[in-house]
Structures are given as structure tokens and as C-alpha cells.
Design a protein around this motif. Structure first.
Motif, PDB file in Angstrom:
ATOM      1  N   PRO A  10       0.828  -1.216   0.000  1.00  0.00           N
ATOM      2  CA  PRO A  10       0.000   0.000   0.000  1.00  0.00           C
ATOM      3  C   PRO A  10       0.863   1.266   0.000  1.00  0.00           C
ATOM      4  O   PRO A  10       1.977   1.269   0.537  1.00  0.00           O
ATOM      5  N   PHE A  11       0.333   2.301  -0.596  1.00  0.00           N
ATOM      6  CA  PHE A  11       0.970   3.616  -0.618  1.00  0.00           C
ATOM      7  C   PHE A  11       0.701   4.268   0.742  1.00  0.00           C
ATOM      8  O   PHE A  11      -0.446   4.467   1.133  1.00  0.00           O
ATOM      9  N   VAL A  12       1.770   4.602   1.476  1.00  0.00           N
ATOM     10  CA  VAL A  12       1.663   5.160   2.820  1.00  0.00           C
ATOM     11  C   VAL A  12       2.043   6.635   2.811  1.00  0.00           C
ATOM     12  O   VAL A  12       3.093   7.022   2.305  1.00  0.00           O
ATOM     13  N   SER A  13       1.162   7.441   3.390  1.00  0.00           N
ATOM     14  CA  SER A  13       1.431   8.862   3.584  1.00  0.00           C
ATOM     15  C   SER A  13       1.703   9.087   5.069  1.00  0.00           C
ATOM     16  O   SER A  13       0.854   8.818   5.913  1.00  0.00           O
ATOM     17  N   VAL A  14       2.899   9.540   5.372  1.00  0.00           N
ATOM     18  CA  VAL A  14       3.297   9.782   6.757  1.00  0.00           C
ATOM     19  C   VAL A  14       3.094  11.259   7.058  1.00  0.00           C
ATOM     20  O   VAL A  14       3.637  12.115   6.369  1.00  0.00           O
ATOM     21  N   GLN A  15       2.312  11.534   8.097  1.00  0.00           N
ATOM     22  CA  GLN A  15       2.105  12.927   8.474  1.00  0.00           C
ATOM     23  C   GLN A  15       2.990  13.283   9.658  1.00  0.00           C
ATOM     24  O   GLN A  15       3.039  12.578  10.649  1.00  0.00           O
ATOM     25  N   VAL A  16       3.723  14.374   9.488  1.00  0.00           N
ATOM     26  CA  VAL A  16       4.581  14.894  10.549  1.00  0.00           C
ATOM     27  C   VAL A  16       4.089  16.294  10.879  1.00  0.00           C
ATOM     28  O   VAL A  16       4.081  17.176  10.023  1.00  0.00           O
ATOM     29  N   ILE A  17       3.649  16.461  12.108  1.00  0.00           N
ATOM     30  CA  ILE A  17       3.130  17.736  12.586  1.00  0.00           C
ATOM     31  C   ILE A  17       4.215  18.365  13.449  1.00  0.00           C
ATOM     32  O   ILE A  17       4.774  17.705  14.321  1.00  0.00           O
ATOM     33  N   THR A  18       4.501  19.647  13.214  1.00  0.00           N
ATOM     34  CA  THR A  18       5.582  20.273  13.963  1.00  0.00           C
ATOM     35  C   THR A  18       5.283  21.740  14.248  1.00  0.00           C
ATOM     36  O   THR A  18       4.463  22.361  13.580  1.00  0.00           O
ATOM     37  N   TYR A  19       5.952  22.247  15.261  1.00  0.00           N
ATOM     38  CA  TYR A  19       5.911  23.676  15.575  1.00  0.00           C
ATOM     39  C   TYR A  19       7.228  24.065  16.233  1.00  0.00           C
ATOM     40  O   TYR A  19       7.519  23.636  17.349  1.00  0.00           O
ATOM     41  N   HIS A  30      15.382  12.084   9.270  1.00  0.00           N
ATOM     42  CA  HIS A  30      16.445  11.076   9.148  1.00  0.00           C
ATOM     43  C   HIS A  30      15.882   9.682   9.400  1.00  0.00           C
ATOM     44  O   HIS A  30      16.211   8.730   8.684  1.00  0.00           O
ATOM     45  N   GLN A  31      15.025   9.548  10.416  1.00  0.00           N
ATOM     46  CA  GLN A  31      14.423   8.241  10.708  1.00  0.00           C
ATOM     47  C   GLN A  31      13.523   7.784   9.567  1.00  0.00           C
ATOM     48  O   GLN A  31      13.516   6.599   9.208  1.00  0.00           O
ATOM     49  N   LEU A  32      12.763   8.701   9.015  1.00  0.00           N
ATOM     50  CA  LEU A  32      11.875   8.341   7.904  1.00  0.00           C
ATOM     51  C   LEU A  32      12.681   7.943   6.668  1.00  0.00           C
ATOM     52  O   LEU A  32      12.318   6.995   5.967  1.00  0.00           O
ATOM     53  N   ALA A  33      13.767   8.638   6.414  1.00  0.00           N
ATOM     54  CA  ALA A  33      14.612   8.300   5.262  1.00  0.00           C
ATOM     55  C   ALA A  33      15.245   6.916   5.434  1.00  0.00           C
ATOM     56  O   ALA A  33      15.552   6.244   4.441  1.00  0.00           O
ATOM     57  N   ALA A  34      15.409   6.470   6.669  1.00  0.00           N
ATOM     58  CA  ALA A  34      16.028   5.170   6.942  1.00  0.00           C
ATOM     59  C   ALA A  34      15.017   4.014   6.979  1.00  0.00           C
ATOM     60  O   ALA A  34      15.419   2.859   7.104  1.00  0.00           O
ATOM     61  N   GLN A  35      13.732   4.297   6.869  1.00  0.00           N
ATOM     62  CA  GLN A  35      12.718   3.239   6.934  1.00  0.00           C
ATOM     63  C   GLN A  35      12.942   2.207   5.828  1.00  0.00           C
ATOM     64  O   GLN A  35      13.278   2.559   4.694  1.00  0.00           O
ATOM     65  N   ASP A  36      12.706   0.937   6.157  1.00  0.00           N
ATOM     66  CA  ASP A  36      12.895  -0.135   5.180  1.00  0.00           C
ATOM     67  C   ASP A  36      11.589  -0.538   4.492  1.00  0.00           C
ATOM     68  O   ASP A  36      11.501  -1.613   3.912  1.00  0.00           O
ATOM     69  N   TYR A  37      10.610   0.328   4.532  1.00  0.00           N
ATOM     70  CA  TYR A  37       9.318   0.019   3.907  1.00  0.00           C
ATOM     71  C   TYR A  37       9.511  -0.157   2.401  1.00  0.00           C
ATOM     72  O   TYR A  37      10.035   0.737   1.726  1.00  0.00           O
ATOM     73  N   PRO A  38       9.086  -1.296   1.846  1.00  0.00           N
ATOM     74  CA  PRO A  38       9.345  -1.564   0.437  1.00  0.00           C
ATOM     75  C   PRO A  38       8.388  -0.866  -0.533  1.00  0.00           C
ATOM     76  O   PRO A  38       8.669  -0.804  -1.729  1.00  0.00           O
ATOM     77  N   GLY A  39       7.262  -0.358  -0.050  1.00  0.00           N
ATOM     78  CA  GLY A  39       6.293   0.286  -0.924  1.00  0.00           C
ATOM     79  C   GLY A  39       6.520   1.782  -1.052  1.00  0.00           C
ATOM     80  O   GLY A  39       7.498   2.333  -0.544  1.00  0.00           O
ATOM     81  N   ARG A  40       5.592   2.427  -1.743  1.00  0.00           N
ATOM     82  CA  ARG A  40       5.673   3.884  -1.925  1.00  0.00           C
ATOM     83  C   ARG A  40       5.370   4.580  -0.606  1.00  0.00           C
ATOM     84  O   ARG A  40       4.428   4.229   0.102  1.00  0.00           O
ATOM     85  N   LEU A  41       6.172   5.591  -0.317  1.00  0.00           N
ATOM     86  CA  LEU A  41       6.069   6.317   0.941  1.00  0.00           C
ATOM     87  C   LEU A  41       6.204   7.810   0.646  1.00  0.00           C
ATOM     88  O   LEU A  41       7.112   8.212  -0.077  1.00  0.00           O
ATOM     89  N   GLU A  42       5.278   8.592   1.180  1.00  0.00           N
ATOM     90  CA  GLU A  42       5.420  10.044   1.095  1.00  0.00           C
ATOM     91  C   GLU A  42       5.383  10.605   2.504  1.00  0.00           C
ATOM     92  O   GLU A  42       4.838   9.981   3.416  1.00  0.00           O
ATOM     93  N   VAL A  43       5.960  11.783   2.681  1.00  0.00           N
ATOM     94  CA  VAL A  43       5.956  12.464   3.966  1.00  0.00           C
ATOM     95  C   VAL A  43       5.316  13.828   3.756  1.00  0.00           C
ATOM     96  O   VAL A  43       5.729  14.581   2.870  1.00  0.00           O
ATOM     97  N   ARG A  90      -5.173  12.229   0.903  1.00  0.00           N
ATOM     98  CA  ARG A  90      -6.296  11.904  -0.004  1.00  0.00           C
ATOM     99  C   ARG A  90      -6.006  12.404  -1.412  1.00  0.00           C
ATOM    100  O   ARG A  90      -6.258  11.709  -2.398  1.00  0.00           O
ATOM    101  N   ARG A  91      -5.494  13.636  -1.504  1.00  0.00           N
ATOM    102  CA  ARG A  91      -5.190  14.214  -2.822  1.00  0.00           C
ATOM    103  C   ARG A  91      -4.138  13.401  -3.573  1.00  0.00           C
ATOM    104  O   ARG A  91      -4.181  13.301  -4.797  1.00  0.00           O
ATOM    105  N   SER A  92      -3.182  12.847  -2.835  1.00  0.00           N
ATOM    106  CA  SER A  92      -2.119  12.088  -3.503  1.00  0.00           C
ATOM    107  C   SER A  92      -2.504  10.629  -3.758  1.00  0.00           C
ATOM    108  O   SER A  92      -1.769   9.904  -4.415  1.00  0.00           O
ATOM    109  N   GLY A  93      -3.649  10.188  -3.214  1.00  0.00           N
ATOM    110  CA  GLY A  93      -4.112   8.827  -3.451  1.00  0.00           C
ATOM    111  C   GLY A  93      -3.529   7.782  -2.519  1.00  0.00           C
ATOM    112  O   GLY A  93      -3.517   6.590  -2.843  1.00  0.00           O
TER     113      GLY A  93
END
Length: 142
Positions: A10-19, A30-43, A90-93
Motif C-alpha cells: 500500500p501507498f503510505v502517507s506519513v504525516q509529521v506535525i511540527t511547531y 532522518h528516521q523516515l529516510a532510513a525506513q525499510d518500507y518496500p512500498g511507496r512512501l510520502e511524507v 487523499r489528494r495524492s491517493g
């Protein structure tokens, strides 16, 4: 059975909320860039800090599919920021939305393991329970 090819995951969209926490945001990316998830990933980063972190985020463009939303016109509630990120997913599917706060620390297999368990169980949602353990100096036995 778990997906075998990258396109079957599945295509996973990771939401990072910051202030106003650029150091923590950098660590999260850095942690997200190191993830070994084999599918499509967006942040998707939603930031309502007074100062933009776009340059910091752009430094990860070669290793992450990352979108930065700088909503600095006012302070937003955490719910408003999460809803903004979900709307972007949702917009990115995206098939799955993953919450990853800027101060979260996870292993490199977090997303793969969580999605694998969801797929194996046919689950529509999943959560992670986190426990903190502190070893206090001088509190050992013996």
C-alpha cells in the motif's frame, strides 16, 4: 500473504506535525529516510512555526518524497494540522495514513512492520503502544 513486489505494498502517507522544533524535525526526517518500507512512501509535514523549515526539508528531497506545508498565518490546533495532512494524503491517493510526530523515535522497520500486521489481519487501522523505561543511577540491586 504479504506483498512481494514493491508495487503490491500500500501507498503510505506519513504525516509529521511540527511547531518550532527544527532539530526534532530533522531527526524525524532522518528516521523516515532510513525506513525499510518496500512500498511507496510520502511524507507530509504541516508546520505552523513563525520561521519556515523549507530549506531543512528540501535537504531530504533526494531521499524522501516530501511535501512541506508552512501554515504560518496563525497557530493551528493539532487536529487542524492532522486534518490538513490527511487531506493531502487523499489528494495524492495514499492508501494508509501514518502518524509520526516530530519527537517520535522508532526503529527502521516501524512502517513495514505496522503495515504487514494490518495486511495479515485485514485491519483498517493500527496503533502502537509505547512504554518508557528509565534506569535511575544508583537504583540498581546488589
Amino acid at each position: 500473504a504479504l506483498p512481494i513486489s514493491k508495487s503490491e505494498w500500500p501507498f503510505v502517507s506519513v504525516q509529521v506535525i511540527t511547531y518550532d522544533r527544527p532539530t526534532l524535525l530533522t531527526q524525524a526526517l532522518h528516521q523516515l529516510a532510513a525506513q525499510d518500507y518496500p512500498g511507496r512512501l510520502e511524507v507530509v509535514i504541516v508546520d505552523d512555526s513563525p520561521q519556515s523549515c523549507k530549506d531543512l526539508v528540501d535537504a531530504f528531497a533526494s531521499t524522501l518524497d516530501v511535501r512541506y506545508i508552512h501554515a504560518c498565518d496563525r497557530r493551528y490546533s493539532i487536529g487542524e494540522k492532522r486534518n490538513t495532512a490527511v487531506n493531502e494524503a487523499r489528494r495524492s491517493g495514499a492508501d494508509i495514513v501514518c502518524i509520526w510526530d516530530d519527537d517520535d523515535i522508532f526503529t527502521i522497520d516501524r512502517i513495514r512492520q505496522q503495515v504487514s500486521r494490518m495486511l495479515a489481519r485485514g485491519a483498517d487501522c493500527s496503533s502502537i503502544q509505547v512504554a518508557f523505561v528509565a534506569v535511575l543511577k544508583g537504583s540498581g540491586t546488589g
